[in-house]
Design a protein around this motif. Structure first.
Motif, PDB file in Angstrom:
ATOM      1  N   LEU A   1       0.824  -1.213   0.000  1.00 26.18           N
ATOM      2  CA  LEU A   1       0.000   0.000   0.000  1.00 26.18           C
ATOM      3  C   LEU A   1       0.857   1.262   0.000  1.00 26.18           C
ATOM      4  CD1 LEU A   1      -2.849  -1.006   2.486  1.00 26.18           C
ATOM      5  CD2 LEU A   1      -3.034  -0.678   0.005  1.00 26.18           C
ATOM      6  N   ALA A   2       1.993   1.221   0.672  1.00 23.78           N
ATOM      7  CA  ALA A   2       2.867   2.396   0.716  1.00 23.78           C
ATOM      8  C   ALA A   2       3.432   2.718  -0.657  1.00 23.78           C
ATOM      9  CB  ALA A   2       3.993   2.164   1.721  1.00 23.78           C
ATOM     10  N   GLU A   3       3.569   1.713  -1.505  1.00 22.88           N
ATOM     11  CA  GLU A   3       4.151   1.922  -2.832  1.00 22.88           C
ATOM     12  C   GLU A   3       3.103   2.166  -3.914  1.00 22.88           C
ATOM     13  OE1 GLU A   3       6.463  -1.551  -3.526  1.00 22.88           O
ATOM     14  OE2 GLU A   3       7.889  -1.154  -1.894  1.00 22.88           O
ATOM     15  N   ALA A   4       1.827   2.003  -3.600  1.00 22.11           N
ATOM     16  CA  ALA A   4       0.767   2.085  -4.614  1.00 22.11           C
ATOM     17  C   ALA A   4       0.169   3.492  -4.669  1.00 22.11           C
ATOM     18  CB  ALA A   4      -0.331   1.076  -4.304  1.00 22.11           C
ATOM     19  N   PRO A   5      -0.331   3.895  -5.851  1.00 17.19           N
ATOM     20  CA  PRO A   5      -1.034   5.181  -5.961  1.00 17.19           C
ATOM     21  C   PRO A   5      -2.513   5.020  -5.598  1.00 17.19           C
ATOM     22  CG  PRO A   5      -0.769   4.209  -8.138  1.00 17.19           C
ATOM     23  CD  PRO A   5      -0.126   3.264  -7.170  1.00 17.19           C
ATOM     24  N   TRP A   6      -2.938   5.698  -4.557  1.00 17.74           N
ATOM     25  CA  TRP A   6      -4.349   5.679  -4.162  1.00 17.74           C
ATOM     26  C   TRP A   6      -4.685   7.023  -3.522  1.00 17.74           C
ATOM     27  CZ3 TRP A   6      -4.490   6.349   1.095  1.00 17.74           C
ATOM     28  CH2 TRP A   6      -3.407   5.881   1.843  1.00 17.74           C
ATOM     29  N   ASP A   7      -5.987   7.327  -3.478  1.00 13.52           N
ATOM     30  CA  ASP A   7      -6.428   8.619  -2.941  1.00 13.52           C
ATOM     31  C   ASP A   7      -6.993   8.519  -1.536  1.00 13.52           C
ATOM     32  OD1 ASP A   7      -5.712   9.875  -5.306  1.00 13.52           O
ATOM     33  OD2 ASP A   7      -7.698   9.622  -6.205  1.00 13.52           O
ATOM     34  N   SER A   8      -7.733   7.466  -1.238  1.00 13.95           N
ATOM     35  CA  SER A   8      -8.305   7.330   0.107  1.00 13.95           C
ATOM     36  C   SER A   8      -8.457   5.862   0.463  1.00 13.95           C
ATOM     37  CB  SER A   8      -9.668   8.033   0.201  1.00 13.95           C
ATOM     38  OG  SER A   8     -10.665   7.332  -0.513  1.00 13.95           O
ATOM     39  N   ILE A   9      -8.156   5.554   1.714  1.00 20.14           N
ATOM     40  CA  ILE A   9      -8.402   4.218   2.269  1.00 20.14           C
ATOM     41  C   ILE A   9      -9.033   4.419   3.635  1.00 20.14           C
ATOM     42  CG2 ILE A   9      -7.391   2.103   3.189  1.00 20.14           C
ATOM     43  CD1 ILE A   9      -5.252   2.255   1.071  1.00 20.14           C
ATOM     44  N   ARG A  10     -10.209   3.864   3.793  1.00 25.79           N
ATOM     45  CA  ARG A  10     -10.908   3.934   5.080  1.00 25.79           C
ATOM     46  C   ARG A  10     -11.117   2.511   5.579  1.00 25.79           C
ATOM     47  NH1 ARG A  10     -15.083   7.312   7.699  1.00 25.79           N
ATOM     48  NH2 ARG A  10     -16.396   5.955   8.967  1.00 25.79           N
ATOM     49  N   ILE A  11     -10.734   2.276   6.818  1.00 27.80           N
ATOM     50  CA  ILE A  11     -10.951   0.985   7.455  1.00 27.80           C
ATOM     51  C   ILE A  11     -11.981   1.173   8.557  1.00 27.80           C
ATOM     52  CG2 ILE A  11      -9.930  -0.899   8.774  1.00 27.80           C
ATOM     53  CD1 ILE A  11      -7.289  -0.359   7.419  1.00 27.80           C
ATOM     54  N   ASP A  12     -13.120   0.483   8.430  1.00 25.95           N
ATOM     55  CA  ASP A  12     -14.139   0.444   9.477  1.00 25.95           C
ATOM     56  C   ASP A  12     -13.958  -0.853  10.256  1.00 25.95           C
ATOM     57  OD1 ASP A  12     -15.502   2.848   8.770  1.00 25.95           O
ATOM     58  OD2 ASP A  12     -16.478   1.800   7.126  1.00 25.95           O
ATOM     59  N   VAL A  13     -13.862  -0.748  11.560  1.00 25.86           N
ATOM     60  CA  VAL A  13     -13.626  -1.946  12.365  1.00 25.86           C
ATOM     61  C   VAL A  13     -14.410  -1.830  13.663  1.00 25.86           C
ATOM     62  CG1 VAL A  13     -11.537  -0.964  13.401  1.00 25.86           C
ATOM     63  CG2 VAL A  13     -11.849  -3.449  13.356  1.00 25.86           C
ATOM     64  N   GLY A  14     -14.953  -2.953  14.128  1.00 22.99           N
ATOM     65  CA  GLY A  14     -15.751  -2.953  15.343  1.00 22.99           C
ATOM     66  C   GLY A  14     -14.898  -2.847  16.598  1.00 22.99           C
ATOM     67  N   ALA A  15     -15.291  -1.931  17.479  1.00 24.26           N
ATOM     68  CA  ALA A  15     -14.568  -1.791  18.743  1.00 24.26           C
ATOM     69  C   ALA A  15     -14.721  -3.030  19.612  1.00 24.26           C
ATOM     70  CB  ALA A  15     -15.092  -0.562  19.494  1.00 24.26           C
ATOM     71  N   LEU A  16     -15.731  -3.872  19.314  1.00 23.27           N
ATOM     72  CA  LEU A  16     -16.002  -5.049  20.138  1.00 23.27           C
ATOM     73  C   LEU A  16     -15.550  -6.354  19.496  1.00 23.27           C
ATOM     74  CD1 LEU A  16     -19.614  -4.058  21.289  1.00 23.27           C
ATOM     75  CD2 LEU A  16     -17.423  -3.519  22.374  1.00 23.27           C
ATOM     76  N   GLU A  17     -14.823  -6.292  18.367  1.00 21.11           N
ATOM     77  CA  GLU A  17     -14.416  -7.545  17.716  1.00 21.11           C
ATOM     78  C   GLU A  17     -12.975  -7.947  18.007  1.00 21.11           C
ATOM     79  OE1 GLU A  17     -14.048  -7.552  13.363  1.00 21.11           O
ATOM     80  OE2 GLU A  17     -14.689  -5.464  13.400  1.00 21.11           O
ATOM     81  N   GLY A  18     -12.214  -7.093  18.658  1.00 22.18           N
ATOM     82  CA  GLY A  18     -10.891  -7.483  19.123  1.00 22.18           C
ATOM     83  C   GLY A  18      -9.768  -7.367  18.120  1.00 22.18           C
TER      84      GLY A  18
END
Length: 312
Positions: A255-272
């Motif tokens: 990912l650090a080497e790839a061209p992209w504009d936005s990455i959003r990670i949604d993750v549950g606070a209760l899934e560990g």
């Protein structure tokens, strides 16, 4: 919590014949759930006999059914579940107080080995003469058949909650197929980049540039969405990765080497697993991590995906 399963069990209310369970939950919580019943001694219930998170969960699931008092339910990969949420849970943008007309068509395309359902907004939607954004969505069978995403998209677009867009839902096949083809830097990622994306851009009124092209997925599909951006050479420049299985691969380098504009990670606070998302974001500048109040749950992903589409 398998180690404290008694905290999830109902208790008899004296001689009333009623059973009750009281829990204290955050106001922003959302979850899908089922109620399991055991006819014998509580200590002999299937979930008491099982050991470990997976066996306990499956034992309870196999003994459970819908909550008949719940007003809402949804179907996902594991079956049909009742739904509950707190008063401050993220909005479900497809919910409307009035019946709205259907404005879309759903077409199925295939290259012989892969297939996808394509959500096509109808021409009576304003400004549809211009190319729309394109969302590439993994686990397409779940979204198209179980969750009935096209119907929800119709409502959200007609109400103005989201703008018109095309959505390509790539079928993941059975559970064994998912482990082989999802979450890996080949398999369905290759199918998207080598077949599906060129096919969509040649057949539909969608944006031809990566700046208006998004990839999204959940769990293993979330990892595939990240791999898509990492390997697309700029053809897919936005990602919504929901509870991605980051334990499977280290994507910081790609990912650090790839061209992209936005990455959003949604993750549950209760899934560990939120720490894995924050660790990746710390190593790759520009990745945004949003924790929702819930677990590894299609009910949470469904609401968050519509919020992401509203930002497109």
């Amino acid at each position: 919590e398998p180690g404290r399963i008694e905290n999830a069990e109902f208790s008899r209310l004296g001689g009333t014949g009623a059973w009750a369970l009281t829990v204290k939950l955050p106001r922003s919580w959302r979850a899908s759930y089922r109620i399991a019943v055991s006819d014998g001694d509580p200590s002999d219930s299937p979930w008491r006999s099982a050991r470990g998170y997976g066996p306990v969960r499956m034992a309870a699931l196999e003994s459970s059914g819908l909550d008949r008092r719940s007003a809402y339910a949804m179907r996902s990969t594991a079956g049909e579940f009742s739904l509950a949420s707190g008063p401050e849970a993220p909005p479900e943008l497809w919910r409307c107080d009035v019946e709205l007309p259907r404005r879309s068509g759903v077409e199925q395309i295939s290259n012989g080995s892969e297939r996808a359902w394509i959500y096509v907004p109808k021409a009576d939607v304003p400004d549809l003469d211009r190319p729309t954004p394109l969302l590439l969505l993994f686990d397409g069978g779940t979204w198209a058949r179980d969750i009935e995403l096209p119907r929800l998209l119709d409502a959200a677009i007609a109400s103005g909650a989201i703008a018109p867009l095309h959505v390509a839902m790539l079928d993941a096949g059975g559970e064994g197929d998912r482990w082989e083809s999802l979450g890996v830097p080949c398999g369905q990622v290759d199918a998207v980049l080598d077949w599906l994306l060129p096919e969509l851009r040649s057949r539909y009124n969608v944006a031809r540039d990566g700046a208006s092209t998004w990839a999204a997925g959940q769990s293993l599909g979330g990892l595939s969405a990240l791999w898509t951006a990492a390997l697309s050479e700029g053809q897919v420049r936005h990602v919504v990765a929901q509870s991605p299985s980051l334990w499977r691969f280290d994507l910081a380098g790609p990912l650090a080497e790839a061209p992209w504009d936005s990455i959003r990670i949604d993750v549950g606070a209760l899934e560990g697993t939120a720490h894995l998302a924050h660790r990746l974001a710390a190593r790759v500048p520009g990745i945004d991590v949003e924790e929702f109040c819930g677990g590894h749950d299609w009910a949470c992903w469904r609401a968050a995906l519509f919020s992401a589409m509203a930002r497109m």
